[in-house]
Design a protein around this motif. Structure first.
Motif, PDB file in Angstrom:
ATOM      1  N   LEU A   1      -8.537   0.390  10.878  1.00  0.00           N
ATOM      2  CA  LEU A   1      -7.888   1.698  11.031  1.00  0.00           C
ATOM      3  C   LEU A   1      -8.760   2.815  10.441  1.00  0.00           C
ATOM      4  CD1 LEU A   1      -4.216   0.670  10.176  1.00  0.00           C
ATOM      5  CD2 LEU A   1      -5.158   1.197  12.450  1.00  0.00           C
ATOM      6  N   GLN A   2      -9.410   2.525   9.316  1.00  0.00           N
ATOM      7  CA  GLN A   2     -10.359   3.502   8.757  1.00  0.00           C
ATOM      8  C   GLN A   2     -11.464   3.816   9.769  1.00  0.00           C
ATOM      9  OE1 GLN A   2     -11.503   1.387   5.091  1.00  0.00           O
ATOM     10  NE2 GLN A   2     -10.614   3.067   3.890  1.00  0.00           N
ATOM     11  N   SER A   3     -11.960   2.779  10.433  1.00  0.00           N
ATOM     12  CA  SER A   3     -13.046   2.971  11.411  1.00  0.00           C
ATOM     13  C   SER A   3     -12.594   3.842  12.582  1.00  0.00           C
ATOM     14  CB  SER A   3     -13.529   1.607  11.939  1.00  0.00           C
ATOM     15  OG  SER A   3     -13.961   0.797  10.873  1.00  0.00           O
ATOM     16  N   ILE A   4     -11.359   3.633  13.038  1.00  0.00           N
ATOM     17  CA  ILE A   4     -10.836   4.454  14.156  1.00  0.00           C
ATOM     18  C   ILE A   4     -10.765   5.917  13.730  1.00  0.00           C
ATOM     19  CG2 ILE A   4      -8.821   4.910  15.610  1.00  0.00           C
ATOM     20  CD1 ILE A   4      -8.216   1.900  15.506  1.00  0.00           C
ATOM     21  N   ARG A   5     -10.292   6.164  12.520  1.00  0.00           N
ATOM     22  CA  ARG A   5     -10.210   7.549  12.022  1.00  0.00           C
ATOM     23  C   ARG A   5     -11.619   8.153  11.918  1.00  0.00           C
ATOM     24  NH1 ARG A   5      -5.251   8.322   8.322  1.00  0.00           N
ATOM     25  NH2 ARG A   5      -3.578   8.348   9.888  1.00  0.00           N
ATOM     26  N   GLU A   6     -12.574   7.349  11.443  1.00  0.00           N
ATOM     27  CA  GLU A   6     -13.961   7.856  11.331  1.00  0.00           C
ATOM     28  C   GLU A   6     -14.527   8.217  12.705  1.00  0.00           C
ATOM     29  OE1 GLU A   6     -14.707   5.070   7.403  1.00  0.00           O
ATOM     30  OE2 GLU A   6     -15.837   4.641   9.262  1.00  0.00           O
ATOM     31  N   LEU A   7     -14.019   7.553  13.755  1.00  0.00           N
ATOM     32  CA  LEU A   7     -14.449   7.854  15.135  1.00  0.00           C
ATOM     33  C   LEU A   7     -13.636   8.992  15.736  1.00  0.00           C
ATOM     34  CD1 LEU A   7     -14.932   4.177  16.326  1.00  0.00           C
ATOM     35  CD2 LEU A   7     -16.753   5.909  16.235  1.00  0.00           C
ATOM     36  N   LYS A   8     -12.828   9.653  14.914  1.00  0.00           N
ATOM     37  CA  LYS A   8     -12.061  10.838  15.301  1.00  0.00           C
ATOM     38  C   LYS A   8     -10.985  10.564  16.356  1.00  0.00           C
ATOM     39  CE  LYS A   8     -14.848  13.710  12.895  1.00  0.00           C
ATOM     40  NZ  LYS A   8     -15.042  12.822  11.718  1.00  0.00           N
ATOM     41  N   MET A   9     -10.411   9.359  16.299  1.00  0.00           N
ATOM     42  CA  MET A   9      -9.276   9.049  17.172  1.00  0.00           C
ATOM     43  C   MET A   9      -8.027   8.839  16.330  1.00  0.00           C
ATOM     44  SD  MET A   9     -10.958   6.345  19.877  1.00  0.00           S
ATOM     45  CE  MET A   9     -11.771   5.417  18.567  1.00  0.00           C
ATOM     46  N   GLU A  10      -6.866   8.934  16.970  1.00  0.00           N
ATOM     47  CA  GLU A  10      -5.619   8.593  16.288  1.00  0.00           C
ATOM     48  C   GLU A  10      -5.504   7.067  16.202  1.00  0.00           C
ATOM     49  OE1 GLU A  10      -2.236  12.042  17.022  1.00  0.00           O
ATOM     50  OE2 GLU A  10      -1.835   9.968  17.511  1.00  0.00           O
ATOM     51  N   THR A  11      -4.745   6.618  15.201  1.00  0.00           N
ATOM     52  CA  THR A  11      -4.575   5.179  15.001  1.00  0.00           C
ATOM     53  C   THR A  11      -3.172   4.731  15.399  1.00  0.00           C
ATOM     54  OG1 THR A  11      -3.779   5.574  12.755  1.00  0.00           O
ATOM     55  CG2 THR A  11      -6.149   5.143  13.028  1.00  0.00           C
ATOM     56  N   GLY A  12      -3.108   3.521  15.958  1.00  0.00           N
ATOM     57  CA  GLY A  12      -1.826   2.901  16.269  1.00  0.00           C
ATOM     58  C   GLY A  12      -1.898   1.420  15.935  1.00  0.00           C
ATOM     59  N   VAL A  13      -0.738   0.865  15.546  1.00  0.00           N
ATOM     60  CA  VAL A  13      -0.656  -0.580  15.324  1.00  0.00           C
ATOM     61  C   VAL A  13       0.540  -1.098  16.098  1.00  0.00           C
ATOM     62  CG1 VAL A  13      -0.476  -2.478  13.671  1.00  0.00           C
ATOM     63  CG2 VAL A  13      -1.588  -0.321  12.985  1.00  0.00           C
ATOM     64  N   ALA A  14       0.322  -2.153  16.884  1.00  0.00           N
ATOM     65  CA  ALA A  14       1.405  -2.779  17.658  1.00  0.00           C
ATOM     66  C   ALA A  14       1.878  -4.034  16.930  1.00  0.00           C
ATOM     67  CB  ALA A  14       0.926  -3.138  19.065  1.00  0.00           C
ATOM     68  N   LEU A  15       3.189  -4.255  17.004  1.00  0.00           N
ATOM     69  CA  LEU A  15       3.793  -5.442  16.391  1.00  0.00           C
ATOM     70  C   LEU A  15       4.444  -6.287  17.485  1.00  0.00           C
ATOM     71  CD1 LEU A  15       5.695  -3.806  13.364  1.00  0.00           C
ATOM     72  CD2 LEU A  15       3.455  -4.925  13.325  1.00  0.00           C
ATOM     73  N   ASN A  16       4.017  -7.544  17.587  1.00  0.00           N
ATOM     74  CA  ASN A  16       4.672  -8.462  18.522  1.00  0.00           C
ATOM     75  C   ASN A  16       6.114  -8.702  18.059  1.00  0.00           C
ATOM     76  OD1 ASN A  16       2.566  -8.796  20.316  1.00  0.00           O
ATOM     77  ND2 ASN A  16       1.679 -10.529  19.206  1.00  0.00           N
ATOM     78  N   PRO A  17       6.967  -9.183  18.943  1.00  0.00           N
ATOM     79  CA  PRO A  17       8.375  -9.384  18.567  1.00  0.00           C
ATOM     80  C   PRO A  17       8.573 -10.256  17.323  1.00  0.00           C
ATOM     81  CG  PRO A  17       8.146  -9.513  20.938  1.00  0.00           C
ATOM     82  CD  PRO A  17       6.756  -9.402  20.392  1.00  0.00           C
ATOM     83  N   SER A  18       7.622 -11.144  17.039  1.00  0.00           N
ATOM     84  CA  SER A  18       7.799 -12.047  15.879  1.00  0.00           C
ATOM     85  C   SER A  18       7.292 -11.448  14.570  1.00  0.00           C
ATOM     86  CB  SER A  18       7.040 -13.360  16.145  1.00  0.00           C
ATOM     87  OG  SER A  18       5.678 -13.063  16.427  1.00  0.00           O
ATOM     88  N   THR A  19       6.675 -10.281  14.615  1.00  0.00           N
ATOM     89  CA  THR A  19       6.063  -9.722  13.398  1.00  0.00           C
ATOM     90  C   THR A  19       6.980  -8.693  12.745  1.00  0.00           C
ATOM     91  OG1 THR A  19       3.893 -10.000  14.445  1.00  0.00           O
ATOM     92  CG2 THR A  19       3.993  -8.588  12.489  1.00  0.00           C
ATOM     93  N   PRO A  20       7.327  -8.878  11.468  1.00  0.00           N
ATOM     94  CA  PRO A  20       8.225  -7.941  10.786  1.00  0.00           C
ATOM     95  C   PRO A  20       7.550  -6.615  10.465  1.00  0.00           C
ATOM     96  CG  PRO A  20       7.493  -9.629   9.254  1.00  0.00           C
ATOM     97  CD  PRO A  20       6.923 -10.002  10.587  1.00  0.00           C
ATOM     98  N   PRO A  21       8.308  -5.527  10.381  1.00  0.00           N
ATOM     99  CA  PRO A  21       7.697  -4.205  10.145  1.00  0.00           C
ATOM    100  C   PRO A  21       7.043  -4.092   8.779  1.00  0.00           C
ATOM    101  CG  PRO A  21      10.097  -4.057  10.126  1.00  0.00           C
ATOM    102  CD  PRO A  21       9.764  -5.436  10.575  1.00  0.00           C
ATOM    103  N   ASP A  22       7.519  -4.861   7.785  1.00  0.00           N
ATOM    104  CA  ASP A  22       6.917  -4.701   6.445  1.00  0.00           C
ATOM    105  C   ASP A  22       5.498  -5.251   6.393  1.00  0.00           C
ATOM    106  OD1 ASP A  22       8.964  -7.347   4.898  1.00  0.00           O
ATOM    107  OD2 ASP A  22       7.456  -7.390   6.502  1.00  0.00           O
ATOM    108  N   ALA A  23       5.047  -5.873   7.483  1.00  0.00           N
ATOM    109  CA  ALA A  23       3.636  -6.325   7.538  1.00  0.00           C
ATOM    110  C   ALA A  23       2.680  -5.138   7.482  1.00  0.00           C
ATOM    111  CB  ALA A  23       3.404  -7.113   8.820  1.00  0.00           C
ATOM    112  N   LEU A  24       3.208  -3.929   7.733  1.00  0.00           N
ATOM    113  CA  LEU A  24       2.333  -2.745   7.793  1.00  0.00           C
ATOM    114  C   LEU A  24       2.402  -1.883   6.543  1.00  0.00           C
ATOM    115  CD1 LEU A  24       2.868  -1.570  11.483  1.00  0.00           C
ATOM    116  CD2 LEU A  24       1.140  -3.111  10.551  1.00  0.00           C
ATOM    117  N   GLU A  25       3.203  -2.296   5.563  1.00  0.00           N
ATOM    118  CA  GLU A  25       3.462  -1.394   4.427  1.00  0.00           C
ATOM    119  C   GLU A  25       2.192  -0.942   3.714  1.00  0.00           C
ATOM    120  OE1 GLU A  25       7.058  -3.398   2.533  1.00  0.00           O
ATOM    121  OE2 GLU A  25       7.671  -1.265   2.683  1.00  0.00           O
TER     122      GLU A  25
END
Ligand code: DX5
Length: 218
Positions: A100-124
């Motif tokens: 995600l740091q690399s995407i920001r350094e490339l001047k793009m917005e960042t997104g993270v996708a979660l499959n149905p089995s992945t809980p949201p706190d995985a991104l905290e």
């Protein structure tokens, strides 16, 4: 404000440029390009070349959903192709913070996708680097699948985590989004609707389908 993104996965691949422009003319705020490698998901679609081809044709956000393994190997190629946002899968990135740091350094917005089995706190631990979280409401790989209703509670949980941490991160949903499911996900806290087969189909025009989706959430 609710954002509608047209996923070109369900568009006519022989007319991708035209179909992207149709969606832009219909008022979508973004085009989502579903990149699949046949490994992270069983299907194979397209790569940075399609983003490069679409870039001069539309002004709206080009949002690239990377359903691939080792996505960090391809960040620069999509940046050069003209992507505005890259969405990585949490499940494909052991070094998500660095990616995600690399995407920001490339001047793009960042997104993270979660499959149905992945809980949201995985991104905290990475929410301060995440502009958008995309909750998959289908198992990724194909368009036209049935909406997974159990993900509504996950959207509510994610909204609570974001509000508690005062993060401005937006919640997108992707998979089975149509005029019936859109109000449900917006009520749960989503503000970005990614739709493929409910926009590109033989039931109505792209313009009429986008209008119907938009009016289903006003
Ligand atoms: C993963 C893809 C699809 C696509 C939308 O398979 O990411 O979710 O964008 O597909 P529909 O809107 O047809 O379910």
């Amino acid at each position: 404000m609710i954002v509608i993104e047209a996923s070109i996965l369900s568009a006519d691949f022989a007319r991708l440029g035209e179909q992207a422009r149709e969606a832009e003319a219909a008022g979508v705020e973004a085009i989502q390009v579903d990149v699949m490698d046949g490994r992270f998901v069983p299907n194979i679609t397209f790569g940075a070349g399609v983003v490069r081809a679409l870039r001069p044709l539309v002004k709206v956000t080009l949002d690239v959903h990377l359903m691939i393994v080792e996505p960090e190997r391809h960040l620069e190629a999509f940046a050069k192709a003209g992507a505005d946002r890259l969405i990585l899968h949490q499940e494909a990135c052991p070094h998500l913070h660095r990616a995600l740091q690399s995407i920001r350094e490339l001047k793009m917005e960042t997104g993270v996708a979660l499959n149905p089995s992945t809980p949201p706190d995985a991104l905290e631990e990475v929410l301060d680097l995440t502009d958008l979280v995309q909750v998959m409401t289908v198992n990724p790989g194909w368009g036209g699948q049935a909406f997974i209703h159990s993900q509504l509670e996950k959207i509510r949980d994610l909204k609570r985590i974001l509000d508690k941490g005062e993060h401005s991160t937006r919640i997108a949903v992707d998979g089975g989004i149509d005029t019936n499911t859109a109000p449900l996900v917006v009520d749960a806290g989503a503000t970005v609707l990614v739709a493929g087969s409910s926009i590109y189909n033989d039931k109505a025009s792209v313009a009429d389908n986008v209008a119907a989706l938009r009016s289903s959430v006003v």
